[in-house]
Design an enzyme around this catalytic site. Structure first.
Site, PDB file in Angstrom:
ATOM      1  N   LYS A 130      41.741 -67.907 -14.189  1.00  0.00           N
ATOM      2  CA  LYS A 130      41.351 -66.753 -15.012  1.00  0.00           C
ATOM      3  C   LYS A 130      41.657 -67.101 -16.458  1.00  0.00           C
ATOM      4  O   LYS A 130      42.533 -67.926 -16.728  1.00  0.00           O
ATOM      5  CB  LYS A 130      42.157 -65.515 -14.603  1.00  0.00           C
ATOM      6  CG  LYS A 130      41.532 -64.200 -15.019  1.00  0.00           C
ATOM      7  CD  LYS A 130      40.502 -63.707 -14.025  1.00  0.00           C
ATOM      8  CE  LYS A 130      39.775 -62.488 -14.545  1.00  0.00           C
ATOM      9  NZ  LYS A 130      38.906 -61.888 -13.539  1.00  0.00           N
ATOM     10  N   ASP A 170      34.177 -61.150 -17.329  1.00  0.00           N
ATOM     11  CA  ASP A 170      35.101 -60.105 -16.868  1.00  0.00           C
ATOM     12  C   ASP A 170      35.027 -59.010 -17.939  1.00  0.00           C
ATOM     13  O   ASP A 170      34.031 -58.943 -18.671  1.00  0.00           O
ATOM     14  CB  ASP A 170      36.529 -60.674 -16.706  1.00  0.00           C
ATOM     15  CG  ASP A 170      37.492 -59.701 -16.018  1.00  0.00           C
ATOM     16  OD1 ASP A 170      37.313 -59.442 -14.829  1.00  0.00           O
ATOM     17  OD2 ASP A 170      38.400 -59.175 -16.685  1.00  0.00           O
TER      18      ASP A 170
HETATM   19  P1  NDP Z   1      33.329 -53.603 -18.115  1.00  0.00           P
HETATM   20  O1  NDP Z   1      33.881 -54.086 -19.398  1.00  0.00           O
HETATM   21  O2  NDP Z   1      31.881 -53.690 -17.855  1.00  0.00           O
HETATM   22  O3  NDP Z   1      33.767 -52.082 -17.851  1.00  0.00           O
HETATM   23  C1  NDP Z   1      35.087 -51.701 -17.869  1.00  0.00           C
HETATM   24  C2  NDP Z   1      35.156 -50.195 -17.760  1.00  0.00           C
HETATM   25  O4  NDP Z   1      36.507 -49.791 -17.629  1.00  0.00           O
HETATM   26  C3  NDP Z   1      34.620 -49.476 -18.999  1.00  0.00           C
HETATM   27  O5  NDP Z   1      34.067 -48.248 -18.597  1.00  0.00           O
HETATM   28  C4  NDP Z   1      35.883 -49.271 -19.814  1.00  0.00           C
HETATM   29  O6  NDP Z   1      35.809 -48.193 -20.716  1.00  0.00           O
HETATM   30  C5  NDP Z   1      36.876 -48.962 -18.721  1.00  0.00           C
HETATM   31  N1  NDP Z   1      38.238 -49.278 -19.153  1.00  0.00           N
HETATM   32  C6  NDP Z   1      38.689 -50.463 -19.645  1.00  0.00           C
HETATM   33  N2  NDP Z   1      39.997 -50.371 -19.942  1.00  0.00           N
HETATM   34  C7  NDP Z   1      40.370 -49.117 -19.611  1.00  0.00           C
HETATM   35  C8  NDP Z   1      41.590 -48.400 -19.679  1.00  0.00           C
HETATM   36  N3  NDP Z   1      42.700 -48.982 -20.132  1.00  0.00           N
HETATM   37  N4  NDP Z   1      41.605 -47.111 -19.252  1.00  0.00           N
HETATM   38  C9  NDP Z   1      40.470 -46.516 -18.789  1.00  0.00           C
HETATM   39  N5  NDP Z   1      39.292 -47.137 -18.701  1.00  0.00           N
HETATM   40  C10 NDP Z   1      39.240 -48.419 -19.095  1.00  0.00           C
HETATM   41  O7  NDP Z   1      34.163 -54.395 -16.992  1.00  0.00           O
HETATM   42  P2  NDP Z   1      33.784 -54.665 -15.472  1.00  0.00           P
HETATM   43  O8  NDP Z   1      33.081 -53.500 -14.909  1.00  0.00           O
HETATM   44  O9  NDP Z   1      33.175 -56.003 -15.378  1.00  0.00           O
HETATM   45  O10 NDP Z   1      35.242 -54.794 -14.828  1.00  0.00           O
HETATM   46  C11 NDP Z   1      35.967 -53.659 -14.380  1.00  0.00           C
HETATM   47  C12 NDP Z   1      37.088 -54.117 -13.477  1.00  0.00           C
HETATM   48  O11 NDP Z   1      36.547 -54.858 -12.369  1.00  0.00           O
HETATM   49  C13 NDP Z   1      38.115 -55.051 -14.118  1.00  0.00           C
HETATM   50  O12 NDP Z   1      39.373 -54.813 -13.493  1.00  0.00           O
HETATM   51  C14 NDP Z   1      37.623 -56.430 -13.711  1.00  0.00           C
HETATM   52  O13 NDP Z   1      38.668 -57.395 -13.715  1.00  0.00           O
HETATM   53  C15 NDP Z   1      37.164 -56.140 -12.296  1.00  0.00           C
HETATM   54  N6  NDP Z   1      36.213 -57.098 -11.759  1.00  0.00           N
HETATM   55  C16 NDP Z   1      35.012 -57.322 -12.378  1.00  0.00           C
HETATM   56  C17 NDP Z   1      34.129 -58.194 -11.808  1.00  0.00           C
HETATM   57  C18 NDP Z   1      32.755 -58.367 -12.358  1.00  0.00           C
HETATM   58  O14 NDP Z   1      31.933 -59.012 -11.682  1.00  0.00           O
HETATM   59  N7  NDP Z   1      32.422 -57.812 -13.510  1.00  0.00           N
HETATM   60  C19 NDP Z   1      34.479 -59.007 -10.605  1.00  0.00           C
HETATM   61  C20 NDP Z   1      35.722 -58.600  -9.982  1.00  0.00           C
HETATM   62  C21 NDP Z   1      36.559 -57.715 -10.589  1.00  0.00           C
HETATM   63  P3  NDP Z   1      35.358 -48.444 -22.256  1.00  0.00           P
HETATM   64  O15 NDP Z   1      33.854 -48.522 -22.218  1.00  0.00           O
HETATM   65  O16 NDP Z   1      35.883 -47.257 -22.970  1.00  0.00           O
HETATM   66  O17 NDP Z   1      36.007 -49.728 -22.675  1.00  0.00           O
END
Ligand code: NDP
Length: 451
Positions: A130, A170
């Site tokens: 990572k 990510d």
């Molecule tokens: P994105 O950046 O696309 O979306 C993240 C979302 O989470 C946004 O809505 C963001 O809000 C919100 N968010 C981020 N930080 C916080 C916080 N501290 N409190 C509340 N909301 C928060 O990321 P992904 O969808 O790609 O990833 C989401 C999760 O899934 C992560 O944990 C990632 O590690 C995990 N993941 C992702 C994968 C992938 O294929 N994308 C694969 C496996 C795991 P805002 O818009 O306000 O920032």
């Protein structure tokens, strides 16, 4: 857990905490795995005697580096970049890059450790890593993001490669950032290889990669429900986040006949009692991906919906939940509220979204609880398939890949069930995922001797 085993866990954790001071997220991730794997190793002492878990909890290497770039005003900005290469016993390191101000060594070590088990569970030949940087892409211009990505790759390129380490996206790293980084890698090395996944379709990317994590988590939820003769159809579902994972999970829940009640972002959550159907999910995707807006705008647009500033969705009564935003977003109290409201299943789309005390509550209540390393492995599995396509210089169709994703998620569910099903028939998917993921990596390490 019996008293002796609890003591062994505590003495193991004392060693981990002393070696990695202050890295609380890393401690939490290791403790969660060790609590299942240490008792299992006590029944299989060869792994214990060869210090397998100690070896896996020590990353192969951690690289950290300066990333300098120039903003639109001509100011020089300095960020810190990282790559944590945790374990390559079963294949090249593989895991995403995160650009977010909260990024630090502890968070990336926890993610790389988790990734090792998750990648093992997929059944594909991929190790765990990572990386990322404490760079905040929010509010930056395209040119600033490009300059940052190019500077980041100017250092990272010497640590990665198609057979060495294959990063992906990510939080904060999507198609745009992968494109800039791939372009810079290609420019420096003069090689067109599958060094990154999540690429655009035109230059070696895979169909279905954006959908894979969210779809996969919904498939996993359905697999868990199937063991009870049930399904997502007709169920209400709480989803947090409104990014990649959350919106595609919401799509698949809709495809399968479920009703999505909530979405969120870092500002708060929206509750739509009418259900967030496919059309509304598309509106959210456009809001987040193109207009870069806040989820609060949903409640201005869809009049029956309400916005809850600074809150998380877990107090809304529902049948199922999919936390898809970030780590530690379900506290112990919130897990208690969800149980009191009658939740029957939780599938973690985000990495480590449930606080460890919350996990214990879900497990004690014997609900269906799909931990991240199993439930959200669809994304990395699709990345593994992108690596195969790049190596073979071919591309599979959307339908072929969707079928492969479904089969992989069914396989992960079966592996967890094999190691996690208890005498009373209830499956502890946390234990199942930890033990099944551990076994494959440990067996490969056994073959290598002491290295
Ligand atoms: P994105 O950046 O696309 O979306 C993240 C979302 O989470 C946004 O809505 C963001 O809000 C919100 N968010 C981020 N930080 C916080 C916080 N501290 N409190 C509340 N909301 C928060 O990321 P992904 O969808 O790609 O990833 C989401 C999760 O899934 C992560 O944990 C990632 O590690 C995990 N993941 C992702 C994968 C992938 O294929 N994308 C694969 C496996 C795991 P805002 O818009 O306000 O920032």
């Amino acid at each position: 857990m019996c008293a002796q085993r609890a003591t062994d866990l505590e003495s193991f954790m004392q060693g981990v905490e002393a070696k990695n001071p202050g890295e609380v997220e890393f401690h939490q991730a290791v403790r969660e795995v060790a609590a299942d794997v240490i008792p299992w190793m006590q029944d299989h002492p060869i792994y214990l005697n060869l210090q397998m878990l100690e070896r896996m909890a020590e990353p192969d290497r951690v690289v950290s580096f300066r990333v300098c770039w120039e903003d639109e005003e001509g100011n020089i900005r300095v960020n810190r970049g990282y790559r944590v290469q945790n374990n390559n016993a079963i294949g090249p390191y593989k895991g995403g890059l995160r650009f977010h101000p909260s990024v630090n060594q502890s968070i990336l070590k926890f993610l790389a450790f988790e990734q090792t088990f998750k990648n093992s569970l997929t059944g594909l030949p991929i190790g765990g890593g990572k990386g990322g940087a404490d760079f905040n892409p929010k509010g930056k211009t395209n040119r600033e993001v490009m300059r940052f990505c190019q500077s980041f790759m100017t250092e990272l390129y010497r640590h990665v490669g198609a057979d060495v380490d294959v990063p992906a996206g990510d939080i904060g790293v999507g198609g745009r950032e992968i494109g800039y980084m791939f372009g810079q890698y290609k420019r420096i090395t003069n090689q067109f290889t599958g060094v990154l996944t999540g690429k655009g379709i035109e230059y070696g990317g895979s169909e279905m990669r954006p959908e894979a994590t969210g779809y996969g988590a919904a498939y996993f939820l359905d697999e868990m429900l199937k063991t009870k003769g049930d399904s997502v159809r007709g169920k209400s579902v709480l989803i947090s986040g409104s990014g990649n994972v959350a919106t595609f999970a919401a799509d698949k829940i809709n495809h399968r006949g479920g009703k999505v009640l909530t979405l969120s972002d870092s500002g708060g959550f929206i509750h739509d009692p009418d259900g967030i159907d496919l059309e509304k999910v598309n509106w959210v995707k456009d809001l987040k991906n193109n207009r870069r807006g806040r989820i609060s705008e949903y409640a201005d647009h869809f009049k029956n919906a309400t916005y809850h500033e600074g809150k998380r969705p877990w107090g809304v009564p529902a049948d199922l939940a999919m936390p898809c935003a970030t780590q530690n977003e379900i506290s112990s109290d919130e897990a208690g509220t969800m149980l009191a409201n009658g939740i029957i299943g939780v599938a973690e789309g985000a990495n480590m979204p449930t606080h460890i005390d919350g996990i214990h509550q879900f497990l004690n209540a014997k609900i269906l609880f799909g931990p991240a390393k199993a439930a959200n492995a669809g994304g990395v599995a699709m990345s593994g398939l992108e690596m195969s396509q790049n190596s073979e210089r071919r591309s599979w169709t959307n339908e072929e890949l969707r079928n492969m994703l479904r089969d992989i998620m069914t396989g992960i569910h079966a592996r967890c069930a094999e190691d996690g099903t208890q005498k009373d028939g209830w499956c502890n998917y946390v234990a199942g995922a930890n033990i099944a993921g551990f076994k494959k990596v440990a067996n490969a390490m056994l073959a290598f001797g002491v290295v």
